[in-house]
Design a protein around this motif. Structure first.
Motif, mmCIF file in Angstrom:
data_model
loop_
_atom_site.group_PDB
_atom_site.id
_atom_site.type_symbol
_atom_site.label_atom_id
_atom_site.label_comp_id
_atom_site.label_asym_id
_atom_site.label_seq_id
_atom_site.Cartn_x
_atom_site.Cartn_y
_atom_site.Cartn_z
ATOM 1 N N LEU A 25 0.666 42.007 50.502
ATOM 2 C CA LEU A 25 0.395 42.154 51.931
ATOM 3 C C LEU A 25 1.644 42.458 52.745
ATOM 4 O O LEU A 25 1.549 42.928 53.881
ATOM 5 C CB LEU A 25 -0.264 40.879 52.476
ATOM 6 C CG LEU A 25 -1.742 40.674 52.130
ATOM 7 C CD1 LEU A 25 -2.166 39.243 52.454
ATOM 8 C CD2 LEU A 25 -2.622 41.672 52.874
ATOM 9 N N GLY A 56 -4.829 37.796 57.855
ATOM 10 C CA GLY A 56 -4.727 39.051 58.594
ATOM 11 C C GLY A 56 -5.456 39.067 59.921
ATOM 12 O O GLY A 56 -5.485 40.101 60.602
ATOM 13 N N VAL A 78 -5.709 44.285 47.261
ATOM 14 C CA VAL A 78 -5.244 44.326 48.647
ATOM 15 C C VAL A 78 -5.264 45.753 49.178
ATOM 16 O O VAL A 78 -5.700 46.005 50.313
ATOM 17 C CB VAL A 78 -3.834 43.721 48.748
ATOM 18 C CG1 VAL A 78 -3.223 44.016 50.117
ATOM 19 C CG2 VAL A 78 -3.880 42.217 48.509
ATOM 20 N N VAL A 102 -7.409 46.463 52.351
ATOM 21 C CA VAL A 102 -6.643 46.512 53.602
ATOM 22 C C VAL A 102 -6.234 47.926 53.993
ATOM 23 O O VAL A 102 -6.211 48.257 55.184
ATOM 24 C CB VAL A 102 -5.399 45.599 53.492
ATOM 25 C CG1 VAL A 102 -4.564 45.652 54.763
ATOM 26 C CG2 VAL A 102 -5.825 44.167 53.200
ATOM 27 N N LEU A 106 -5.511 45.023 58.417
ATOM 28 C CA LEU A 106 -5.456 43.603 58.086
ATOM 29 C C LEU A 106 -6.704 42.833 58.518
ATOM 30 O O LEU A 106 -6.948 41.736 57.999
ATOM 31 C CB LEU A 106 -4.215 42.980 58.734
ATOM 32 C CG LEU A 106 -2.867 43.421 58.149
ATOM 33 C CD1 LEU A 106 -1.720 42.944 59.047
ATOM 34 C CD2 LEU A 106 -2.692 42.876 56.742
ATOM 35 N N THR A 131 -9.042 41.313 55.746
ATOM 36 C CA THR A 131 -8.604 40.327 54.748
ATOM 37 C C THR A 131 -9.660 39.284 54.371
ATOM 38 O O THR A 131 -9.586 38.728 53.267
ATOM 39 C CB THR A 131 -7.326 39.601 55.209
ATOM 40 O OG1 THR A 131 -7.547 39.015 56.503
ATOM 41 C CG2 THR A 131 -6.147 40.555 55.254
#
Length: 407
Positions: A27, A88, A147, A151, A156, A159
């Motif tokens: 992230l 996020g 991720v 994302v 974000l 998440t």
């Protein structure tokens, strides 16, 4: 068959938990891009996870030494997933840190008890413990892909979808812990401690684990950004580099269990760290696409000792299996985060290449820490012969050392 089933379930559950260790580093580039974090601020998120995890894992290890806590496995899995899922949703840096710390607490609570349960289920087998460790490594490897898939398209705010593996992992923990609880009740496959604790050797092993962790966490935090700089690629190049770093761990852990069946664990770990030092140096200085083979070599070198360090620690502290597991298994992937802000600050002041260069020394220090370490004796052998010997089917030199008792 029952043992294999329990180890398989624990391995998949381990993957579902360690997704959240890997997700923190995965992230970081998105926090940098979407919220304009500096390297130092981004590495502070890794630090939040690492500090809490590093402090909490030995504490949970002490607790599991006093009495079995199998309920920790599903609860800690859900806690780790919740932290990453919520990380996020807020633009507040403090809230993001708190969510990351929550994920770190969940991961910290999981590892000591899961390693204790896995040791009981494996009945001291190096190969079975390497399978358990490989599950976590696969979770690490899948984290950047997961991720990126969630994302990258929507930002974000997506998440919460990252919490799904936690639901799967928590469900898989239940049948495995029930099976091991039945094994504990009957005393199947149990054996008494083979000797007193060797605290001095355990401390030296722990120093090797810490140096290994600094190298691994430092690379995992910044390798995505470094790969983009060195190759001139975008998000895909960074995700590929991080995936290679994590995926090599699956190969390294299995290879470590296999090599321990031919040579003793101490020798295998020492050789592996020498290879890892060369790999880290290549990551820093080899230009262009050569970065990816260098990352793969580094990953294999750092992960060959992974499960072997866990069983060595348990054999050095046979009366404190939970504590040994919490330090060797947990700190391997957490304490290095304490150095991440230093690396990030140095990168802000100079360059990522300059900041990553000292990491090549860390595996060398680990190799030095292994010099002269004893290989715990095979139970029942005359004269304390070091093990394991070739052809022993991957069995470790020590079977579970009464790890299920309560105090």
């Amino acid at each position: 068959m029952r043992r294999n089933r329990s180890i398989a379930l624990l391995s998949v559950g381990h993957a579902c938990v360690d997704v959240y260790q890997g997700a923190v580093a995965a992230l970081v580039p998105f926090f940098v891009a979407e919220r304009a974090y500096t390297y130092a601020l981004a590495s502070g998120i890794v630090l939040a996870v690492s500090v809490l995890s590093s402090v909490a894992q030995p504490v949970f290890g002490l607790l599991t030494d006093r009495r079995p806590l199998p309920w920790l496995l599903p609860v800690s899995t859900l806690l780790g997933g919740a932290g990453i899922a919520l990380s996020g949703l807020s633009d507040s840096y403090g809230v993001t840190l708190a969510c990351a710390a929550t994920a770190g607490l969940g991961v910290a609570a999981y590892h000591p008890e899961s390693a204790r349960v896995a040791r009981l289920a494996s009945r001291g087998s190096h190969s079975a413990m390497s399978v358990f460790s490989t599950g976590g490594n696969i979770g690490f490897a899948l984290a950047p892909l997961m991720v990126a898939a969630v994302v990258a398209p929507g930002g974000l705010r997506w998440t919460p979808l990252l919490g799904l593996p936690a639901l799967v992992g928590a469900a898989l923990c239940l049948p495995a812990t029930r099976a091991v609880t039945r094994q504990q009740a009957t005393g199947a496959g149990m054996a008494r401690s083979t000797g007193p604790d060797d605290v001095t050797s355990f401390v030296r092993l722990s120093l090797a684990v810490v140096c290994r962790s600094v190298a691994f966490v430092g690379l995992s935090t910044f390798i995505s950004l470094y790969a983009r700089q060195r190759t001139g690629g975008g998000t895909a190049s960074g995700t590929t580099a991080l995936t290679v770093l994590y995926l090599g761990g699956a190969v390294g852990s299995v290879l470590g269990g296999s090599l321990a069946g031919r040579w003793n664990r101490v020798r295998v770990c020492r050789w592996a760290y020498a290879v890892a030092a060369a790999g880290v140096a290549a990551v820093v200085w080899v230009p262009g696409p050569g970065l990816y083979p260098a990352v793969a070599l580094t990953s294999a070198g750092l992960y060959v000792p992974f499960s072997l360090q866990v069983t060595l620690g348990q054999d050095y502290l046979p009366s404190r299996i939970g504590t040994a597991s919490g330090i060797t298994l947990g700190l391997t992937v957490s304490v290095g985060g304490l150095a991440a802000p230093v690396i990030g600050t140095l990168a802000d002041a100079t360059s990522l290449r300059t900041a990553l260069a000292p990491l090549a020394l860390m595996p060398l220090l680990s190799a030095l820490a292994f010099r002269g370490l004893p290989e715990p004796a095979v139970p029942g052998s005359r004269g304390g012969a070091p093990g394991p010997a070739a052809g022993d089917g991957g069995r470790g030199p020590a079977v579970p050392a009464d790890a299920d008792r309560t105090r």
